[in-house]
Structure formats: structure tokens, C-alpha cells
Design a protein around this motif. Structure first.
Motif, short mmCIF file in Angstrom:
data_model
loop_
_atom_site.label_atom_id
_atom_site.label_comp_id
_atom_site.label_asym_id
_atom_site.label_seq_id
_atom_site.Cartn_x
_atom_site.Cartn_y
_atom_site.Cartn_z
N ASP A 93 54.71 -17.75 82.55
CA ASP A 93 56.08 -17.85 83.04
C ASP A 93 56.82 -18.95 82.28
O ASP A 93 56.51 -20.12 82.42
CB ASP A 93 56.09 -18.14 84.53
N ILE A 94 57.80 -18.53 81.44
CA ILE A 94 58.62 -19.50 80.71
C ILE A 94 60.08 -19.43 81.17
O ILE A 94 60.96 -19.94 80.52
CB ILE A 94 58.53 -19.28 79.18
N GLY A 95 60.30 -18.79 82.30
CA GLY A 95 61.63 -18.72 82.86
C GLY A 95 62.44 -17.51 82.41
O GLY A 95 63.56 -17.32 82.86
N GLU A 96 61.90 -16.71 81.51
CA GLU A 96 62.56 -15.48 81.10
C GLU A 96 61.50 -14.43 80.79
O GLU A 96 60.35 -14.76 80.53
CB GLU A 96 63.46 -15.71 79.87
N GLU A 97 61.90 -13.18 80.86
CA GLU A 97 60.94 -12.09 80.64
C GLU A 97 60.63 -11.92 79.16
O GLU A 97 61.51 -11.93 78.31
CB GLU A 97 61.51 -10.79 81.19
N THR A 98 59.35 -11.81 78.84
CA THR A 98 58.90 -11.54 77.47
C THR A 98 57.78 -10.52 77.53
O THR A 98 57.22 -10.26 78.59
CB THR A 98 58.37 -12.81 76.77
N ASN A 99 57.44 -9.95 76.41
CA ASN A 99 56.32 -9.02 76.34
C ASN A 99 55.66 -9.18 74.97
O ASN A 99 56.05 -8.53 74.00
CB ASN A 99 56.79 -7.58 76.55
N ALA A 100 54.65 -10.05 74.90
CA ALA A 100 53.98 -10.34 73.62
C ALA A 100 53.36 -9.10 73.02
O ALA A 100 53.33 -8.95 71.80
CB ALA A 100 52.91 -11.42 73.82
N ALA A 101 52.87 -8.17 73.83
CA ALA A 101 52.24 -6.96 73.30
C ALA A 101 53.24 -6.12 72.52
O ALA A 101 52.90 -5.49 71.53
CB ALA A 101 51.64 -6.13 74.44
N ASP A 102 54.51 -6.12 72.94
CA ASP A 102 55.54 -5.38 72.21
C ASP A 102 56.18 -6.23 71.11
O ASP A 102 56.44 -5.76 70.02
CB ASP A 102 56.65 -4.92 73.16
N ASP A 103 56.42 -7.51 71.41
CA ASP A 103 57.19 -8.37 70.52
C ASP A 103 56.42 -8.85 69.30
O ASP A 103 57.01 -9.14 68.28
CB ASP A 103 57.71 -9.59 71.27
N HIS A 104 55.10 -8.95 69.35
CA HIS A 104 54.37 -9.54 68.23
C HIS A 104 54.40 -8.69 66.97
O HIS A 104 54.25 -9.20 65.88
CB HIS A 104 52.91 -9.87 68.61
#
Length: 82
Positions: free
Chosen positions: A64-75
Motif C-alpha cells: 500500500d503506497i496510497g494509490e493503486e498499482t499493478n506490478a504484474a501489468d506495469d513491469h
């Protein structure tokens, strides 16, 4: 025990080469992996496999960094394609 795999290929008209099956199998080279070529000052050629496996981060737990992310898609995104 030392294990050695040796083979050769021919450079084609477009200067492409095929990685021999014995070498692909020994080094677990897959489609999408990269080959890094290096020529030393003495003219010695060395080749290094740079694996490029997609989905490498799919098993990670989110942080949790305060915003939604998706490392599996973004990397897999290339800089500038976001």
C-alpha cells in the motif's frame, strides 16, 4: 564435473544467426530473451544471455503506497508507453 556445449551457426544474408538447439536447451533460452554481444580490446567475442521473462512479478503481494498499482501489468511497459 565440467559440462561443455559447443556448436556453430552460419551468419545469413541479413546478418542474423540462430542459437543452436543444444545451446538454447543448456541455457534455457526462450523466445523474447536477449543476447548481449561484447567484443574486448583483444578481439575476443563474448555472448551473454539476458532473460526477458514476462509475468516475473505476478506472484508478488501488493504494497500500500496510497494509490493503486499493478506490478504484474506495469513491469512490462516500456518507458514512455504509459
Amino acid at each position: 564435473m565440467s559440462h561443455r556445449v559447443e556448436d556453430e551457426t552460419t551468419v545469413n544474408d541479413s546478418y542474423s544467426v540462430t542459437v543452436p538447439a543444444a545451446v538454447r536447451n543448456e541455457l534455457d533460452i526462450e523466445s523474447g530473451d536477449k543476447i548481449r554481444w561484447r567484443v574486448d580490446e583483444d578481439g575476443t567475442l563474448s555472448v551473454e544471455v539476458v532473460t526477458q521473462r514476462y509475468g516475473a512479478f505476478s506472484e508478488l503481494e501488493p504494497v500500500d503506497i496510497g494509490e493503486e498499482t499493478n506490478a504484474a501489468d506495469d513491469h512490462d511497459l516500456v518507458a514512455g508507453d504509459c
